[in-house]
Design a protein around this motif. Structure first.
Motif, PDB file in Angstrom:
ATOM      1  N   PRO A 105       0.943  -1.159  -0.031  1.00  0.00           N
ATOM      2  CA  PRO A 105      -0.047  -0.129   0.018  1.00  0.00           C
ATOM      3  C   PRO A 105       0.856   1.324  -0.106  1.00  0.00           C
ATOM      4  O   PRO A 105       1.931   1.315   0.609  1.00  0.00           O
ATOM      5  N   GLU A 106       0.259   2.284  -0.589  1.00  0.00           N
ATOM      6  CA  GLU A 106       1.204   3.634  -0.734  1.00  0.00           C
ATOM      7  C   GLU A 106       1.500   4.197   0.725  1.00  0.00           C
ATOM      8  O   GLU A 106       0.652   4.250   1.657  1.00  0.00           O
ATOM      9  N   GLY A 107       2.464   4.517   0.966  1.00  0.00           N
ATOM     10  CA  GLY A 107       2.876   5.182   2.321  1.00  0.00           C
ATOM     11  C   GLY A 107       3.552   4.132   3.381  1.00  0.00           C
ATOM     12  O   GLY A 107       4.057   4.566   4.268  1.00  0.00           O
ATOM     13  N   LYS A 108       3.371   2.698   2.812  1.00  0.00           N
ATOM     14  CA  LYS A 108       3.944   1.741   3.730  1.00  0.00           C
ATOM     15  C   LYS A 108       5.212   0.983   3.469  1.00  0.00           C
ATOM     16  O   LYS A 108       5.652   0.974   2.156  1.00  0.00           O
ATOM     17  N   LYS A 109       6.214   1.111   4.207  1.00  0.00           N
ATOM     18  CA  LYS A 109       7.313   0.702   3.930  1.00  0.00           C
ATOM     19  C   LYS A 109       7.444  -0.775   3.880  1.00  0.00           C
ATOM     20  O   LYS A 109       6.857  -1.268   4.612  1.00  0.00           O
ATOM     21  N   LYS A 110       8.286  -1.450   3.268  1.00  0.00           N
ATOM     22  CA  LYS A 110       8.413  -2.764   3.150  1.00  0.00           C
ATOM     23  C   LYS A 110       9.066  -3.731   4.398  1.00  0.00           C
ATOM     24  O   LYS A 110       8.413  -4.395   4.817  1.00  0.00           O
ATOM     25  N   ILE A 111       9.813  -2.769   4.901  1.00  0.00           N
ATOM     26  CA  ILE A 111      10.755  -3.411   6.120  1.00  0.00           C
ATOM     27  C   ILE A 111      10.608  -2.109   7.264  1.00  0.00           C
ATOM     28  O   ILE A 111      10.784  -1.113   6.963  1.00  0.00           O
ATOM     29  N   ASP A 112      10.242  -2.462   8.380  1.00  0.00           N
ATOM     30  CA  ASP A 112      10.083  -1.628   9.668  1.00  0.00           C
ATOM     31  C   ASP A 112      11.036  -2.106  10.731  1.00  0.00           C
ATOM     32  O   ASP A 112      10.921  -3.448  10.721  1.00  0.00           O
ATOM     33  N   PHE A 113      11.584  -1.359  11.326  1.00  0.00           N
ATOM     34  CA  PHE A 113      12.257  -1.628  12.566  1.00  0.00           C
ATOM     35  C   PHE A 113      11.878  -1.344  13.913  1.00  0.00           C
ATOM     36  O   PHE A 113      11.599   0.181  13.930  1.00  0.00           O
TER      37      PHE A 113
END
Length: 189
Positions: free
Chosen positions: A34-42
């Motif tokens: 989805p637009e605005g969502k990062k593939k990887i979050d920490f």
């Protein structure tokens, strides 16, 4: 009478299929971020030193197991594990704890670089084997069926294997590549 039975059967089958798909995500949700969502979050762990959790969207057990095993090859990694929080959510969470001389982010990046290198080696070996196979005597003498010859040689480069077969079974546990099968108690007569 046969039409009536067939109609009832089709209604029953379609009802089951509709029931199964009721909670399934839309097919676009499985591949498009989805637009605005990062593939990887920490997210850094507040209770354990040098630890954190990486949330990776649009991935499943295949990627989770590969990343976990690659991280465990790093001597600076003390712990690595993954989980899929819910089967209908298309994400995995990879937990990493490292020694004081490195950070979880650095270890994770090193692990992903190692996986990319291994995939490049695998692709090179596959291409080499396929070119040897194409030039082999059996291929030149048309001993192999023509449809096999045409269809077999077009492999999709992004094909991954499902590596965690124990994740679907209740009678076994995935222990980092090893499989432990619980034995059933036998009744004595």
């Amino acid at each position: 009478r046969q039409m009536c039975i067939r109609d009832r059967y089709q209604r029953r089958v379609h009802g089951i299929i509709r029931g199964i798909n009721m909670n399934a995500p839309e097919s676009a949700e499985l591949f498009v971020l989805p637009e605005g969502k990062k593939k990887i979050d920490f997210r850094e762990d507040t209770h354990v030193e040098n630890a954190g959790t990486f949330t990776i969207w649009l991935e499943d057990h295949t990627a989770g197991n590969l990343i976990k095993m690659e991280l465990l090859n790093n001597p600076d990694v003390l712990f690595s594990g993954y989980r899929m929080p819910h089967p209908l959510e298309n994400k995995i969470e990879v937990k990493v704890q490292t020694r004081k001389n490195t950070t979880p982010s650095a270890a994770f990046t090193r692990g992903l670089d190692g996986l990319l290198h291994k995939f490049d080696e695998l692709e090179g070996e596959l291409e080499k084997s396929l070119s040897e196979f194409k030039s082999s005597k059996a291929m030149q003498q048309n001993r192999i069926l023509p449809h096999f010859k045409e269809n077999f040689l077009f492999l999709h480069p992004a094909c991954l294997l499902y590596t965690s077969d124990a994740a679907d079974e209740r009678s076994s546990v995935d222990l980092g590549g090893r499989r432990s099968i619980k034995k059933k108690k036998m009744k004595r007569m």
